[in-house]
Write a protein that holds these residues in place. Structure first.
Motif, PDB file in Angstrom:
ATOM      1  N   LYS A 228      -5.355   4.883   5.307  1.00  0.00           N
ATOM      2  CA  LYS A 228      -5.688   3.553   5.819  1.00  0.00           C
ATOM      3  C   LYS A 228      -6.694   3.739   6.946  1.00  0.00           C
ATOM      4  CE  LYS A 228      -0.925   2.176   4.893  1.00  0.00           C
ATOM      5  NZ  LYS A 228      -0.474   3.558   4.637  1.00  0.00           N
TER       6      LYS A 228
ATOM      7  N   THR B 230       0.832  -1.200   0.000  1.00  0.00           N
ATOM      8  CA  THR B 230       0.000   0.000   0.000  1.00  0.00           C
ATOM      9  C   THR B 230       0.867   1.250   0.000  1.00  0.00           C
ATOM     10  OG1 THR B 230      -1.695  -1.183   1.257  1.00  0.00           O
ATOM     11  CG2 THR B 230      -1.854   1.204   1.201  1.00  0.00           C
ATOM     12  N   ASP B 231       0.531   2.196  -0.849  1.00  0.00           N
ATOM     13  CA  ASP B 231       1.268   3.457  -0.908  1.00  0.00           C
ATOM     14  C   ASP B 231       1.234   4.148   0.453  1.00  0.00           C
ATOM     15  OD1 ASP B 231       1.751   6.370  -1.374  1.00  0.00           O
ATOM     16  OD2 ASP B 231       1.935   5.694  -3.442  1.00  0.00           O
ATOM     17  N   LYS B 232       2.359   4.708   0.867  1.00  0.00           N
ATOM     18  CA  LYS B 232       2.451   5.353   2.179  1.00  0.00           C
ATOM     19  C   LYS B 232       1.504   6.542   2.307  1.00  0.00           C
ATOM     20  CE  LYS B 232       7.245   3.998   3.076  1.00  0.00           C
ATOM     21  NZ  LYS B 232       8.622   4.472   3.367  1.00  0.00           N
ATOM     22  N   ASP B 233       1.230   7.210   1.182  1.00  0.00           N
ATOM     23  CA  ASP B 233       0.357   8.383   1.212  1.00  0.00           C
ATOM     24  C   ASP B 233      -1.120   8.018   1.129  1.00  0.00           C
ATOM     25  OD1 ASP B 233       2.580  10.047   1.338  1.00  0.00           O
ATOM     26  OD2 ASP B 233       2.764  10.132  -0.854  1.00  0.00           O
ATOM     27  N   ARG B 234      -1.419   6.744   0.924  1.00  0.00           N
ATOM     28  CA  ARG B 234      -2.815   6.324   0.798  1.00  0.00           C
ATOM     29  C   ARG B 234      -3.446   6.198   2.186  1.00  0.00           C
ATOM     30  NH1 ARG B 234      -5.528   4.564  -3.384  1.00  0.00           N
ATOM     31  NH2 ARG B 234      -7.460   3.418  -3.079  1.00  0.00           N
TER      32      ARG B 234
ATOM     33  N   ASP C 200      -7.598  -0.188   2.857  1.00  0.00           N
ATOM     34  CA  ASP C 200      -6.839   0.884   2.210  1.00  0.00           C
ATOM     35  C   ASP C 200      -7.596   1.432   1.003  1.00  0.00           C
ATOM     36  OD1 ASP C 200      -6.667  -1.189   0.458  1.00  0.00           O
ATOM     37  OD2 ASP C 200      -4.486  -1.208   0.296  1.00  0.00           O
ATOM     38  N   GLY C 201      -8.876   1.106   0.911  1.00  0.00           N
ATOM     39  CA  GLY C 201      -9.689   1.553  -0.211  1.00  0.00           C
ATOM     40  C   GLY C 201      -9.871   0.505  -1.283  1.00  0.00           C
ATOM     41  N   HIS C 202      -8.974  -0.487  -1.329  1.00  0.00           N
ATOM     42  CA  HIS C 202      -9.072  -1.581  -2.295  1.00  0.00           C
ATOM     43  C   HIS C 202      -9.228  -2.932  -1.604  1.00  0.00           C
ATOM     44  CE1 HIS C 202      -8.238   0.761  -5.905  1.00  0.00           C
ATOM     45  NE2 HIS C 202      -7.282   1.380  -5.247  1.00  0.00           N
TER      46      HIS C 202
END
Length: 209
Positions: free
Chosen positions: A14, A8-12, A60-62
């Motif tokens: 959670k 997961t991207d750090k900026d995404r 994480d949105g996905h």
């Protein structure tokens, strides 16, 4: 859990998500601790025979991963909740004799266990069934922000030291014209001292609300 976090991207953002699902066992007759429960999420607002599965999940949105799930029952019960924390380890969280109580009383401990096991999250998402002042305050104390819908109840908010209802708060809020779907917003304080921002949006299913 750690494998998913690395992908997961750090900026995404959670988040932790609170959900209360119905575990229907209407045809069962001899199941231990079977109870008559009310399904508040159903359009029929029905009673059913079974259990209530309170779930704390991470997303994480996905991806969505359930990480803690005590079952609501009507008797004292010793429950084991499992949380996978690494490739070769499975931590068993022993929840000693959880007595029958409202699910709201269990959620702060569930979130505390998740954070203690290095579950990363910045927000807690919940529906209007859980967005009550005591729970919101308990979650904010743990360093997480709360995003949730609010019911029209007797709950009061403080504006300039005066308690007002949600309907009165709407009249005091400033109109928002730049963002589609958002009608008004206002910064206020719950009666228990927790600062919140109330955002009024258009009901997509019923335009009159």
């Amino acid at each position: 859990m750690q494998k998913v976090t690395r992908l997961t991207d750090k900026d995404r953002p959670k988040v932790l998500i609170i959900d209360d699902s119905a575990y229907d066992r209407n045809r069962s007759k001899k199941v231990e601790l079977l109870a008559r429960c009310f399904d508040h999420a159903s359009l029929k607002m029905r009673f059913y025979k079974g259990f209530r599965m309170l779930t704390l999940g991470w997303s994480d949105g996905h991806t969505f991963l359930p990480i803690d799930f005590p079952c609501s029952v009507r008797k004292s019960l010793k429950l084991i909740a499992f949380l996978k924390i690494s490739k070769n380890a499975l931590a068993a969280i022993n929840v000693e004799r959880i007595r029958f109580s409202q699910p709201l009383n269990r959620l702060p401990d569930m979130i505390r266990r998740a954070l203690a096991n290095e579950v990363e999250a910045s927000y807690v998402l919940m529906d209007s069934w859980f967005t009550l002042p005591p729970l919101v305050k308990a979650i904010v104390k743990q360093g997480l922000d709360v995003i949730g819908m609010v019911k029209k109840t007797k709950q009061r908010y403080l504006v300039n030291g005066k308690p007002v209802s949600l309907k009165q708060l709407y009249q005091l809020a400033q109109p928002v014209e730049s963002k589609k779907g958002i009608l008004r917003s206002i910064d206020t304080v719950m009666k228990n001292g927790t600062p919140v921002k109330i955002v009024f949006i258009q009901n997509r299913n019923k335009r009159s609300e």
